[in-house]
Design a protein around this motif. Structure first.
Motif, PDB file in Angstrom:
ATOM      1  N   GLU A   1       7.003  54.998   0.035  1.00  0.00           N
ATOM      2  CA  GLU A   1       6.898  54.150  -1.213  1.00  0.00           C
ATOM      3  C   GLU A   1       6.715  54.611  -2.452  1.00  0.00           C
ATOM      4  O   GLU A   1       5.880  54.229  -3.406  1.00  0.00           O
TER       5      GLU A   1
ATOM      6  N   CYS B   1      16.512  54.171  -0.345  1.00  0.00           N
ATOM      7  CA  CYS B   1      15.877  53.269  -1.192  1.00  0.00           C
ATOM      8  C   CYS B   1      16.869  51.844  -0.895  1.00  0.00           C
ATOM      9  O   CYS B   1      17.771  51.941   0.069  1.00  0.00           O
TER      10      CYS B   1
ATOM     11  N   LYS C   1      13.163  51.124   5.335  1.00  0.00           N
ATOM     12  CA  LYS C   1      13.230  52.233   4.817  1.00  0.00           C
ATOM     13  C   LYS C   1      12.348  53.178   5.320  1.00  0.00           C
ATOM     14  O   LYS C   1      12.626  54.424   5.376  1.00  0.00           O
TER      15      LYS C   1
ATOM     16  N   LEU D   1       8.832  55.650  -4.682  1.00  0.00           N
ATOM     17  CA  LEU D   1       9.476  55.086  -5.754  1.00  0.00           C
ATOM     18  C   LEU D   1       8.762  53.831  -6.440  1.00  0.00           C
ATOM     19  O   LEU D   1       9.138  53.629  -7.542  1.00  0.00           O
TER      20      LEU D   1
ATOM     21  N   ASP E   1      21.132  54.031   0.526  1.00  0.00           N
ATOM     22  CA  ASP E   1      20.698  52.635  -0.044  1.00  0.00           C
ATOM     23  C   ASP E   1      20.798  51.404   0.770  1.00  0.00           C
ATOM     24  O   ASP E   1      21.833  51.167   1.427  1.00  0.00           O
TER      25      ASP E   1
ATOM     26  N   ASP F   1       8.346  52.854 -10.226  1.00  0.00           N
ATOM     27  CA  ASP F   1       8.344  51.686 -10.751  1.00  0.00           C
ATOM     28  C   ASP F   1       6.985  51.183 -11.554  1.00  0.00           C
ATOM     29  O   ASP F   1       7.121  50.196 -12.584  1.00  0.00           O
TER      30      ASP F   1
ATOM     31  N   ILE G   1      16.494  60.652  -0.338  1.00  0.00           N
ATOM     32  CA  ILE G   1      16.040  59.153  -1.096  1.00  0.00           C
ATOM     33  C   ILE G   1      16.442  58.323  -0.355  1.00  0.00           C
ATOM     34  O   ILE G   1      17.527  58.020   0.202  1.00  0.00           O
TER      35      ILE G   1
ATOM     36  N   THR H   1      10.705  57.303  -0.364  1.00  0.00           N
ATOM     37  CA  THR H   1      11.389  55.813   0.051  1.00  0.00           C
ATOM     38  C   THR H   1      10.773  54.971  -1.193  1.00  0.00           C
ATOM     39  O   THR H   1       9.970  55.279  -1.931  1.00  0.00           O
ATOM     40  N   GLY H   2      11.539  53.874  -1.071  1.00  0.00           N
ATOM     41  CA  GLY H   2      11.150  52.772  -2.082  1.00  0.00           C
ATOM     42  C   GLY H   2      12.211  52.140  -2.194  1.00  0.00           C
ATOM     43  O   GLY H   2      13.255  52.122  -1.924  1.00  0.00           O
ATOM     44  N   ARG H   3      11.896  50.927  -3.030  1.00  0.00           N
ATOM     45  CA  ARG H   3      13.108  50.086  -3.543  1.00  0.00           C
ATOM     46  C   ARG H   3      14.047  50.585  -4.389  1.00  0.00           C
ATOM     47  O   ARG H   3      15.149  50.591  -4.144  1.00  0.00           O
ATOM     48  N   ASN H   4      13.419  50.840  -5.698  1.00  0.00           N
ATOM     49  CA  ASN H   4      14.284  51.380  -6.826  1.00  0.00           C
ATOM     50  C   ASN H   4      14.424  52.747  -6.911  1.00  0.00           C
ATOM     51  O   ASN H   4      13.195  53.622  -7.189  1.00  0.00           O
ATOM     52  N   CYS H   5      15.487  53.297  -7.081  1.00  0.00           N
ATOM     53  CA  CYS H   5      15.799  54.603  -7.660  1.00  0.00           C
ATOM     54  C   CYS H   5      16.515  54.757  -8.830  1.00  0.00           C
ATOM     55  O   CYS H   5      17.556  54.666  -9.202  1.00  0.00           O
TER      56      CYS H   5
END
Length: 165
Positions: free
Chosen positions: A109, A10, A16, A111, A157, A115, A8, A140-144
């Motif tokens: 994206e 994130c 990312k 993740l 991270d 969200d 991951i 991948t993505g912002r919040n895990c």
């Protein structure tokens, strides 16, 4: 990087997708097959599309969304249409993971789908558990979420840097 891991990437920082793509290029250079499925990205510049084409057949890129705008900017009707397209992309991802069609699958994206509540916990678990154990999966993505963290073999991270310090 070990084959068959779940990674991951994130965080609030940038890069990312680029980090995941760098890993993909490394795998392609070793003769491995990579599939990238992008979500929630809006339209892609023509130059970028042409660049990805140069990496075929080792790396194949898929985008299932039809609208060129970012998902968050769509009205409710267009969002509903795009959710169906995204669901098609998720079914394709599951097929790829179960058939051994690639050595590495990058869900770029992904993740964000969690969200936005487009991907349920059950769908997430089903996707991960369906994976061929030899296939590497990068999300991948912002919040895990904590639920997703328990599946990961490694988490990177990426934090946003304050350049004014």
């Amino acid at each position: 990087m070990e084959a068959g891991t779940i990674q991951i990437i994130c965080g609030n920082g940038t890069g990312k997708s680029e980090l995941a793509l760098g890993r993909a290029i490394r795998e392609v250079s070793r003769g491995r097959r990579v599939i990238v499925i992008q979500y929630l990205k809006g339209s892609m510049p023509r130059e970028a599309e042409q660049w990805y084409k140069k990496l075929e057949p080792g790396l194949r890129l898929f985008r299932f969304e039809k609208n060129g705008e970012y998902f968050e900017d769509l009205d409710e009707q267009k969002k509903a249409e795009e959710v169906q397209n995204i669901q098609n992309g998720l079914h394709f991802a599951k097929k790829v993971l179960t058939t051994g069609e690639c050595d590495m699958l990058i869900l770029d994206e992904f993740l964000g789908l969690v969200d936005q509540k487009i991907v349920s916990d059950e769908m997430l678990r089903s996707l991960i558990e369906a994976r061929d154990p030899s296939a590497t999966l990068i999300l991948t993505g912002r919040n895990c979420s904590e639920k997703l963290r328990k599946y990961a073999d490694s988490i990177i991270d990426i934090e946003k840097m304050d350049l004014n310090r």
